[in-house]
Design an enzyme around this catalytic site. Structure first.
Site, mmCIF file in Angstrom:
data_model
loop_
_atom_site.group_PDB
_atom_site.id
_atom_site.type_symbol
_atom_site.label_atom_id
_atom_site.label_comp_id
_atom_site.label_asym_id
_atom_site.label_seq_id
_atom_site.Cartn_x
_atom_site.Cartn_y
_atom_site.Cartn_z
ATOM 1 N N SER A 1 0.829 -1.220 0.000
ATOM 2 C CA SER A 1 0.000 0.000 0.000
ATOM 3 C C SER A 1 0.855 1.259 0.000
ATOM 4 C CB SER A 1 -0.890 0.031 1.240
ATOM 5 O OG SER A 1 -1.657 -1.134 1.335
ATOM 6 N N GLU B 1 -2.544 -14.507 1.128
ATOM 7 C CA GLU B 1 -3.006 -13.672 2.257
ATOM 8 C C GLU B 1 -4.486 -13.952 2.529
ATOM 9 O OE1 GLU B 1 -2.703 -9.374 1.781
ATOM 10 O OE2 GLU B 1 -2.775 -9.136 3.961
HETATM 11 C C1 LIG Z 1 -4.805 -4.027 10.142
HETATM 12 C C2 LIG Z 1 -4.297 -3.667 8.775
HETATM 13 C C3 LIG Z 1 -3.079 -4.154 8.365
HETATM 14 C C4 LIG Z 1 -2.575 -3.773 7.108
HETATM 15 N N1 LIG Z 1 -1.336 -4.218 6.777
HETATM 16 C C5 LIG Z 1 -0.801 -3.859 5.591
HETATM 17 C C6 LIG Z 1 0.519 -4.267 5.262
HETATM 18 O O1 LIG Z 1 1.211 -4.929 6.047
HETATM 19 N N2 LIG Z 1 1.028 -3.893 4.073
HETATM 20 C C7 LIG Z 1 0.319 -3.148 3.177
HETATM 21 O O2 LIG Z 1 0.835 -2.893 2.098
HETATM 22 N N3 LIG Z 1 -0.944 -2.707 3.470
HETATM 23 C C8 LIG Z 1 -1.507 -3.045 4.664
HETATM 24 N N4 LIG Z 1 -2.772 -2.614 4.999
HETATM 25 C C9 LIG Z 1 -3.444 -1.681 4.092
HETATM 26 C C10 LIG Z 1 -4.647 -2.244 3.371
HETATM 27 O O3 LIG Z 1 -4.291 -3.191 2.405
HETATM 28 C C11 LIG Z 1 -5.364 -1.032 2.749
HETATM 29 O O4 LIG Z 1 -5.793 -0.204 3.809
HETATM 30 C C12 LIG Z 1 -6.549 -1.470 1.914
HETATM 31 O O5 LIG Z 1 -6.120 -2.090 0.740
HETATM 32 C C13 LIG Z 1 -7.462 -0.248 1.538
HETATM 33 O O6 LIG Z 1 -6.716 0.763 0.978
HETATM 34 P P1 LIG Z 1 -6.865 2.273 1.501
HETATM 35 O O7 LIG Z 1 -6.662 2.255 2.985
HETATM 36 O O8 LIG Z 1 -5.942 3.112 0.690
HETATM 37 O O9 LIG Z 1 -8.370 2.667 1.251
HETATM 38 P P2 LIG Z 1 -9.020 3.182 -0.115
HETATM 39 O O10 LIG Z 1 -8.541 2.344 -1.231
HETATM 40 O O11 LIG Z 1 -8.797 4.652 -0.203
HETATM 41 O O12 LIG Z 1 -10.547 2.879 0.130
HETATM 42 C C14 LIG Z 1 -11.385 3.693 0.950
HETATM 43 C C15 LIG Z 1 -12.805 3.117 0.915
HETATM 44 O O13 LIG Z 1 -13.313 3.159 -0.440
HETATM 45 C C16 LIG Z 1 -13.747 1.870 -0.860
HETATM 46 N N5 LIG Z 1 -13.408 1.678 -2.260
HETATM 47 C C17 LIG Z 1 -12.242 2.012 -2.886
HETATM 48 N N6 LIG Z 1 -12.290 1.639 -4.178
HETATM 49 C C18 LIG Z 1 -13.479 1.041 -4.385
HETATM 50 C C19 LIG Z 1 -14.097 0.439 -5.519
HETATM 51 N N7 LIG Z 1 -13.474 0.381 -6.703
HETATM 52 N N8 LIG Z 1 -15.353 -0.100 -5.370
HETATM 53 C C20 LIG Z 1 -15.991 -0.055 -4.163
HETATM 54 N N9 LIG Z 1 -15.452 0.523 -3.049
HETATM 55 C C21 LIG Z 1 -14.222 1.051 -3.159
HETATM 56 C C22 LIG Z 1 -12.940 0.894 -0.019
HETATM 57 O O14 LIG Z 1 -13.576 -0.367 0.081
HETATM 58 C C23 LIG Z 1 -12.876 1.633 1.322
HETATM 59 O O15 LIG Z 1 -14.054 1.392 2.059
HETATM 60 C C24 LIG Z 1 -3.325 -2.947 6.234
HETATM 61 C C25 LIG Z 1 -4.587 -2.461 6.648
HETATM 62 C C26 LIG Z 1 -5.076 -2.827 7.904
HETATM 63 C C27 LIG Z 1 -6.402 -2.270 8.331
#
Ligand SMILES: Cc1cc2nc3c(=O)[nH]c(=O)nc-3n(C[C@H](O)[C@H](O)[C@H](O)COP(=O)(O)OP(=O)(O)OC[C@H]3O[C@@H](n4cnc5c(N)ncnc54)[C@H](O)[C@@H]3O)c2cc1C
Length: 421
Positions: free
Chosen positions: A117, A232
């Site tokens: 991410s 994963e």
């Molecule tokens: C406990 C935890 C551990 C994590 N560990 C890691 C890690 O070790 N390494 C790593 O790389 N990442 C990690 N992550 C990150 C995680 O993979 C991302 O938070 C996740 O992929 C969502 O990305 P974002 O936070 O940028 O949210 P966004 O992508 O900005 O999304 C925000 C909201 O919009 C919705 N949304 C976005 N696009 C769409 C779509 N096309 N259709 C419908 N809804 C949509 C999403 O579902 C979400 O509700 C972790 C997250 C958590 C909570």
């Protein structure tokens, strides 16, 4: 659960106990113990014999770990190296990469984190802009990662970086086995609402990675990433988690310790995800097992947990036939529900005592911590909305989301939205 499955689990438990009676030595340093455990194939019993496992089914690891704990032996090392990095490297790596990178994971000598991410690339992971440029026999890497769980304790990162901005969005990405201990890497912890700082931001400023540690070939990182995400999601779906395992590697604090002492530690990682036995024990200790609401919730969780485990087995069987992706996505969504229901049930059992914090709280507040952590389950490993999109598009055949810029050089897409490539 069928009698066949019950007898399979009982036989596995008996085999593990017999092995432990012969081999467990609490006076050994933890690293020596983990080497013996890995050699016997118990660290990753679901890997094939050639891969260092025992060729057992996907859920065998949960039974093996629980049996080690009940016996009082130090459990095998866990972590993202085992959950994701090793299976990805076994799938896409060369013989040399497998020989160099997988045994240290099985023996608990290194810890891995996931550097996927970015501030502008989460759900839209292929939108990542971290750049890797070839310079002789190494890549020079610049960019930023975020939400990197346990990066502070890790030695390697599964790093995604763009090696070709002139290729379309999904084609210019590469997957690296990236060493974290170097001057170009800055790791800053982020505090979560649980009070812990498992997350980190990782800044990469002229960091380097040997070209020999590029996994799966330049520009092929999206395919390699699908493998990592598959492991994963099936791992989470089978009840694996980001917490609650003995932390491997030099920064985990286990290496060199007497294994008997390390085995007696409270569960490392904070018990943020509860399991069914935790809840049954809690209901018994609070004399709540006669309450029909509690009984019904426990029965529902039991059924959902079993379904999750069978789903993971089904995903593995279908993957062996070249399919199964949707089952992994289904399993991940189901596990989100289980994590949230379990946390809520612990609070239902505790009643008003659940609001106590610190030393006044039951088991030092682990149930309240689990409740506060539980919303994360619908985000990590890809959000529930994204899992549902994938199921809708790839399995149900619904129309695909409109993705602007598909097929054009990614640098053009970035320019169109006012960003520099
Ligand atoms: C406990 C935890 C551990 C994590 N560990 C890691 C890690 O070790 N390494 C790593 O790389 N990442 C990690 N992550 C990150 C995680 O993979 C991302 O938070 C996740 O992929 C969502 O990305 P974002 O936070 O940028 O949210 P966004 O992508 O900005 O999304 C925000 C909201 O919009 C919705 N949304 C976005 N696009 C769409 C779509 N096309 N259709 C419908 N809804 C949509 C999403 O579902 C979400 O509700 C972790 C997250 C958590 C909570």
């Amino acid at each position: 659960m069928t009698n066949d499955t019950n007898s399979g689990i009982d036989a596995l438990r008996a085999e593990v106990v017999a092995w432990l009676e012969k081999h467990w030595d609490p006076d050994l340093p933890a690293d020596d113990w983990w080497r013996i455990v890995a050699k016997a194939g118990w660290t990753a019993p679901h890997f094939t014999l050639e891969q260092g496992g025992r060729g057992l089914h996907r859920n065998a690891g949960n039974t093996v770990r629980a049996t080690f704990a009940q016996f009082g032996a130090l459990r095998p090392p866990g972590g993202l190296g085992l959950l994701m990095a090793a299976p990805t490297i076994l799938t896409h790596g060369t013989e040399d990469q497998i020989a160099r990178l997988v045994p240290p994971v099985l023996e608990g000598r290194v810890n891995w984190c996931q550097l996927f991410s970015e501030p502008g690339a989460g759900s839209d992971l292929a939108g990542l802009t971290t750049r890797a440029e070839l310079d002789g026999d190494r890549f020079v890497i610049n960019g930023q990662k975020v939400w990197s769980s346990m990066a502070m304790q890790a030695d390697y990162g599964m790093l995604l970086a763009r090696t070709d901005f002139s290729a379309p969005k999904h084609h210019g990405i590469s997957w690296f086995a990236f060493p974290l201990d170097q001057p170009g890497v800055t790791i800053r912890p982020l505090r979560e609402m649980t009070g812990q700082a498992v997350f980190n931001e990782v800044f990469l400023d002229d960091a380097v990675c040997d070209a020999a540690d590029l996994i799966g070939g330049a520009g092929n990182g999206w395919a390699v990433t699908q493998t990592t995400l598959y492991f994963e999601r099936t791992g989470i779906g089978a009840g694996g988690s980001h917490a609650g395992f003995p932390v491997p590697g030099p920064k985990g604090g286990m290496l060199g310790r007497r294994a008997g002492h390390a085995a007696a530690d409270p569960t490392p990682g904070g018990n943020l995800v509860l399991n069914l036995q935790d809840l049954i024990d809690l209901a018994r200790s609070r004399a709540r097992t006669a309450d029909p609401h509690i009984r019904q919730q426990i029965a529902r969780l039991y059924a959902d947990t079993k379904l999750g485990q069978w789903n993971a087995q089904r995903a593995k069987a279908e993957a062996a036939k070249g399919g199964g992706q949707a089952v992994a996505n289904l399993g991940k969504v189901a596990q989100t529900r289980i994590v949230k229901q379990s946390a809520q049930l612990s609070v239902d059992i505790l009643g008003a005592d659940a609001i106590l914090a610190g030393t006044d709280a039951v088991e030092d507040g682990r149930f309240t911590s689990a409740l506060v952590f539980s919303p994360a389950s619908s985000i990590y490993g890809g959000t529930d909305e994204i899992q549902r999109n994938i199921i809708a598009e790839r399995t149900l055949g619904l129309p695909r989301e409109l993705l602007p810029g598909i097929g054009e050089p990614y640098a053009e897409t970035l320019r169109a939205i006012g960003q520099r490539a």
